[in-house]
Design a protein around this motif. Structure first.
Motif, PDB file in Angstrom:
ATOM      1  N   SER A  66       0.826  -1.206   0.000  1.00 24.94           N
ATOM      2  CA  SER A  66       0.000   0.000   0.000  1.00 24.94           C
ATOM      3  C   SER A  66       0.865   1.262   0.000  1.00 24.94           C
ATOM      4  N   PHE A  67       1.915   1.271   0.836  1.00 21.77           N
ATOM      5  CA  PHE A  67       2.830   2.415   0.863  1.00 21.77           C
ATOM      6  C   PHE A  67       3.515   2.616  -0.492  1.00 21.77           C
ATOM      7  N   LEU A  69       2.483   1.609  -3.447  1.00 21.40           N
ATOM      8  CA  LEU A  69       1.488   2.070  -4.412  1.00 21.40           C
ATOM      9  C   LEU A  69       1.251   3.570  -4.249  1.00 21.40           C
ATOM     10  N   ASN A  70       1.153   4.033  -3.006  1.00 17.10           N
ATOM     11  CA  ASN A  70       0.964   5.473  -2.747  1.00 17.10           C
ATOM     12  C   ASN A  70       2.119   6.289  -3.294  1.00 17.10           C
ATOM     13  N   GLU A  71       3.353   5.799  -3.109  1.00 18.41           N
ATOM     14  CA  GLU A  71       4.519   6.501  -3.655  1.00 18.41           C
ATOM     15  C   GLU A  71       4.436   6.636  -5.164  1.00 18.41           C
ATOM     16  N   LYS A  73       1.707   7.003  -6.740  1.00 16.58           N
ATOM     17  CA  LYS A  73       0.483   7.783  -6.991  1.00 16.58           C
ATOM     18  C   LYS A  73      -0.739   6.915  -7.265  1.00 16.58           C
ATOM     19  N   PHE A  74      -0.776   5.734  -6.675  1.00 19.65           N
ATOM     20  CA  PHE A  74      -1.943   4.856  -6.762  1.00 19.65           C
ATOM     21  C   PHE A  74      -2.457   4.592  -5.351  1.00 19.65           C
ATOM     22  N   THR A  75      -3.757   4.350  -5.248  1.00 20.58           N
ATOM     23  CA  THR A  75      -4.349   3.954  -3.976  1.00 20.58           C
ATOM     24  C   THR A  75      -5.200   2.718  -4.212  1.00 20.58           C
ATOM     25  N   ALA A  76      -4.901   1.686  -3.479  1.00 16.04           N
ATOM     26  CA  ALA A  76      -5.639   0.431  -3.626  1.00 16.04           C
ATOM     27  C   ALA A  76      -7.037   0.569  -3.046  1.00 16.04           C
ATOM     28  N   THR A  77      -7.993   0.003  -3.739  1.00 10.78           N
ATOM     29  CA  THR A  77      -9.321  -0.148  -3.176  1.00 10.78           C
ATOM     30  C   THR A  77      -9.296  -1.329  -2.212  1.00 10.78           C
ATOM     31  N   VAL A 103      -6.855  -1.930  -7.787  1.00  9.79           N
ATOM     32  CA  VAL A 103      -6.161  -0.643  -7.758  1.00  9.79           C
ATOM     33  C   VAL A 103      -6.554   0.131  -9.010  1.00  9.79           C
TER      34      VAL A 103
END
Length: 141
Positions: A66-67, A69-71, A73-77, A103
């Motif tokens: 999750s971290f 992915l955030n880096e 610029k994505f956010t998992a559903t 995602v």
């Protein structure tokens, strides 16, 4: 960032007939039973070290992913991770992580690449091949 967490294991009796309990500092596990039967036979209610390792690994991996992915610029559903821990001949020989993710706006190659990186940098993944330090205290009755 540095922090510590604590857990306690208490065991009474022989390896095969004895019983133990596990307690975590958070009390999520509070005198949770474990035994030879829960570890090697699935014979009664309780837990075992291998399923706890699997839960820790799956949870750590999902959070690490999750971290990352955030880096990017994505956010998992949703990130759903199953961990299967294989024990054979007295050793944990393999852990299979099965990831299913949702995602938005990511392609399969990007998701795979980020997931592979998460597997490599996940603290629990690293722990499973690390130096172990042991402190021993004998407390006689």
């Amino acid at each position: 960032m540095k922090f510590t967490r604590k857990a306690n294991a208490e065991w009474k009796g022989s390896g095969k007939e004895g019983k133990g309990s596990l307690t975590t500092g958070s009390k999520v596990l509070d005198k949770t039973q474990y035994s030879f039967h829960t570890r090697f036979e699935d014979g009664e209610k309780g837990t075992n070290p291998e399923e706890l390792i699997g839960a820790a690994h799956a949870g750590c991996f999902a959070m690490q992913l999750s971290f990352l992915l955030n880096e990017a610029k994505f956010t998992a559903t949703t990130l759903d991770v199953d961990a299967t821990v294989t024990f054979e001949d007295g050793a944990i020989t393999k852990i299979n992580l099965n990831l299913e993710g949702e995602v938005p706006e990511i392609d399969a190659d990007q998701f795979n690449d980020i997931a592979q990186k998460a597997k490599e940098v996940c603290p629990v993944s690293k722990l499973l091949n690390t130096e172990i330090e042991l402190k021993v205290t004998l407390k006689n009755a």
